[in-house]
Design a protein around this motif. Structure first.
Motif, PDB file in Angstrom:
ATOM      1  N   GLY A  78     -54.558  19.076 -35.991  1.00  0.00           N
ATOM      2  CA  GLY A  78     -55.103  20.003 -36.965  1.00  0.00           C
ATOM      3  C   GLY A  78     -54.879  19.560 -38.400  1.00  0.00           C
ATOM      4  N   PHE A  79     -53.938  18.651 -38.628  1.00  0.00           N
ATOM      5  CA  PHE A  79     -53.656  18.170 -39.965  1.00  0.00           C
ATOM      6  C   PHE A  79     -54.115  16.734 -40.173  1.00  0.00           C
ATOM      7  CE2 PHE A  79     -50.510  21.453 -39.129  1.00  0.00           C
ATOM      8  CZ  PHE A  79     -50.691  22.261 -40.242  1.00  0.00           C
ATOM      9  N   ALA A  80     -54.315  16.005 -39.062  1.00  0.00           N
ATOM     10  CA  ALA A  80     -54.708  14.610 -39.162  1.00  0.00           C
ATOM     11  C   ALA A  80     -55.445  14.184 -37.895  1.00  0.00           C
ATOM     12  CB  ALA A  80     -53.480  13.724 -39.363  1.00  0.00           C
ATOM     13  N   GLU A  81     -56.289  13.156 -38.056  1.00  0.00           N
ATOM     14  CA  GLU A  81     -57.026  12.586 -36.930  1.00  0.00           C
ATOM     15  C   GLU A  81     -56.522  11.181 -36.673  1.00  0.00           C
ATOM     16  OE1 GLU A  81     -61.034  12.664 -38.332  1.00  0.00           O
ATOM     17  OE2 GLU A  81     -61.321  14.763 -37.758  1.00  0.00           O
ATOM     18  N   VAL A  82     -56.507  10.789 -35.434  1.00  0.00           N
ATOM     19  CA  VAL A  82     -56.007   9.480 -35.043  1.00  0.00           C
ATOM     20  C   VAL A  82     -56.992   8.394 -35.471  1.00  0.00           C
ATOM     21  CG1 VAL A  82     -55.332   8.034 -33.101  1.00  0.00           C
ATOM     22  CG2 VAL A  82     -54.784  10.472 -33.101  1.00  0.00           C
ATOM     23  N   VAL A  83     -56.452   7.334 -36.065  1.00  0.00           N
ATOM     24  CA  VAL A  83     -57.267   6.191 -36.448  1.00  0.00           C
ATOM     25  C   VAL A  83     -57.171   5.122 -35.366  1.00  0.00           C
ATOM     26  CG1 VAL A  83     -57.588   4.381 -38.186  1.00  0.00           C
ATOM     27  CG2 VAL A  83     -56.955   6.681 -38.888  1.00  0.00           C
ATOM     28  N   ASP A  84     -55.973   4.912 -34.824  1.00  0.00           N
ATOM     29  CA  ASP A  84     -55.718   3.901 -33.797  1.00  0.00           C
ATOM     30  C   ASP A  84     -55.692   4.604 -32.443  1.00  0.00           C
ATOM     31  OD1 ASP A  84     -52.963   1.644 -33.080  1.00  0.00           O
ATOM     32  OD2 ASP A  84     -55.015   1.635 -32.417  1.00  0.00           O
ATOM     33  N   ASN A  85     -56.797   4.599 -31.714  1.00  0.00           N
ATOM     34  CA  ASN A  85     -56.942   5.388 -30.491  1.00  0.00           C
ATOM     35  C   ASN A  85     -56.054   4.951 -29.337  1.00  0.00           C
ATOM     36  OD1 ASN A  85     -58.850   7.053 -31.634  1.00  0.00           O
ATOM     37  ND2 ASN A  85     -60.528   5.700 -31.091  1.00  0.00           N
ATOM     38  N   LYS A  86     -55.795   3.650 -29.171  1.00  0.00           N
ATOM     39  CA  LYS A  86     -55.049   3.180 -28.000  1.00  0.00           C
ATOM     40  C   LYS A  86     -53.641   3.761 -27.948  1.00  0.00           C
ATOM     41  CE  LYS A  86     -53.580  -0.950 -25.551  1.00  0.00           C
ATOM     42  NZ  LYS A  86     -52.159  -0.662 -25.487  1.00  0.00           N
ATOM     43  N   LYS A  87     -52.898   3.678 -29.027  1.00  0.00           N
ATOM     44  CA  LYS A  87     -51.531   4.188 -29.041  1.00  0.00           C
ATOM     45  C   LYS A  87     -51.513   5.708 -28.936  1.00  0.00           C
ATOM     46  CE  LYS A  87     -49.309   0.442 -31.557  1.00  0.00           C
ATOM     47  NZ  LYS A  87     -48.576   0.069 -32.772  1.00  0.00           N
ATOM     48  N   ALA A  88     -52.464   6.381 -29.522  1.00  0.00           N
ATOM     49  CA  ALA A  88     -52.513   7.844 -29.465  1.00  0.00           C
ATOM     50  C   ALA A  88     -52.769   8.313 -28.044  1.00  0.00           C
ATOM     51  CB  ALA A  88     -53.589   8.370 -30.393  1.00  0.00           C
ATOM     52  N   ASP A  89     -53.623   7.607 -27.318  1.00  0.00           N
ATOM     53  CA  ASP A  89     -53.884   7.968 -25.931  1.00  0.00           C
ATOM     54  C   ASP A  89     -52.608   7.821 -25.100  1.00  0.00           C
ATOM     55  OD1 ASP A  89     -56.521   8.487 -26.506  1.00  0.00           O
ATOM     56  OD2 ASP A  89     -57.255   6.545 -25.783  1.00  0.00           O
ATOM     57  N   ASP A  90     -51.872   6.747 -25.339  1.00  0.00           N
ATOM     58  CA  ASP A  90     -50.617   6.552 -24.626  1.00  0.00           C
ATOM     59  C   ASP A  90     -49.612   7.635 -24.990  1.00  0.00           C
ATOM     60  OD1 ASP A  90     -51.696   4.290 -23.506  1.00  0.00           O
ATOM     61  OD2 ASP A  90     -50.699   2.893 -24.895  1.00  0.00           O
ATOM     62  N   ALA A  91     -49.553   8.009 -26.256  1.00  0.00           N
ATOM     63  CA  ALA A  91     -48.626   9.039 -26.712  1.00  0.00           C
ATOM     64  C   ALA A  91     -48.987  10.390 -26.110  1.00  0.00           C
ATOM     65  CB  ALA A  91     -48.634   9.118 -28.233  1.00  0.00           C
ATOM     66  N   ALA A  92     -50.248  10.695 -26.041  1.00  0.00           N
ATOM     67  CA  ALA A  92     -50.684  11.968 -25.475  1.00  0.00           C
ATOM     68  C   ALA A  92     -50.355  12.039 -23.989  1.00  0.00           C
ATOM     69  CB  ALA A  92     -52.176  12.153 -25.694  1.00  0.00           C
ATOM     70  N   LYS A  93     -50.483  10.922 -23.294  1.00  0.00           N
ATOM     71  CA  LYS A  93     -50.181  10.904 -21.863  1.00  0.00           C
ATOM     72  C   LYS A  93     -48.687  11.104 -21.622  1.00  0.00           C
ATOM     73  CE  LYS A  93     -53.951   7.813 -20.574  1.00  0.00           C
ATOM     74  NZ  LYS A  93     -54.273   6.447 -20.161  1.00  0.00           N
ATOM     75  N   THR A  94     -47.852  10.443 -22.426  1.00  0.00           N
ATOM     76  CA  THR A  94     -46.414  10.532 -22.212  1.00  0.00           C
ATOM     77  C   THR A  94     -45.828  11.811 -22.779  1.00  0.00           C
ATOM     78  OG1 THR A  94     -45.970   9.275 -24.217  1.00  0.00           O
ATOM     79  CG2 THR A  94     -46.097   8.040 -22.151  1.00  0.00           C
ATOM     80  N   ALA A  95     -46.469  12.444 -23.747  1.00  0.00           N
ATOM     81  CA  ALA A  95     -45.937  13.676 -24.333  1.00  0.00           C
ATOM     82  C   ALA A  95     -45.838  14.774 -23.292  1.00  0.00           C
ATOM     83  CB  ALA A  95     -46.806  14.119 -25.498  1.00  0.00           C
ATOM     84  N   GLY A  96     -46.814  14.888 -22.422  1.00  0.00           N
ATOM     85  CA  GLY A  96     -46.790  15.896 -21.379  1.00  0.00           C
ATOM     86  C   GLY A  96     -45.774  15.596 -20.303  1.00  0.00           C
ATOM     87  N   GLU A  97     -45.469  14.348 -20.097  1.00  0.00           N
ATOM     88  CA  GLU A  97     -44.530  13.956 -19.059  1.00  0.00           C
ATOM     89  C   GLU A  97     -43.074  14.179 -19.478  1.00  0.00           C
ATOM     90  OE1 GLU A  97     -45.489   9.918 -18.267  1.00  0.00           O
ATOM     91  OE2 GLU A  97     -47.472  10.390 -17.507  1.00  0.00           O
TER      92      GLU A  97
END
Length: 68
Positions: free
Chosen positions: A34-53
């Motif tokens: 809500g405050f920022a959008e991801v510029v580097d998609n690969k690392k953000a996808d990995d972070a989103a996957k591991t955040a839930g775990e």
């Protein structure tokens, strides 16, 4: 070594204005939603996957009723 994700601000934050690029720790990406959008998609996808775990029970268990 911690991974960082480049994010582009969509909302003012302190002295930083929308459109500026900031580096955010990969495990903090969810806090910037809500405050920022991801510029580097690969690392953000990995972070989103591991955040839930990391915290699978956060917010998923109902609160106990007080006094019962």
């Amino acid at each position: 070594m911690s991974d960082t994700v480049k994010m582009k601000l969509t909302f003012p934050r302190g002295k930083q204005l929308p459109g500026e690029t900031v580096e955010v720790p990969a495990d903090e990406v969810h806090r910037w939603k809500g405050f920022a959008e991801v510029v580097d998609n690969k690392k953000a996808d990995d972070a989103a996957k591991t955040a839930g775990e990391k915290n699978p029970t956060t917010g998923s268990q109902p609160q106990k009723t007080a006094g019962k």
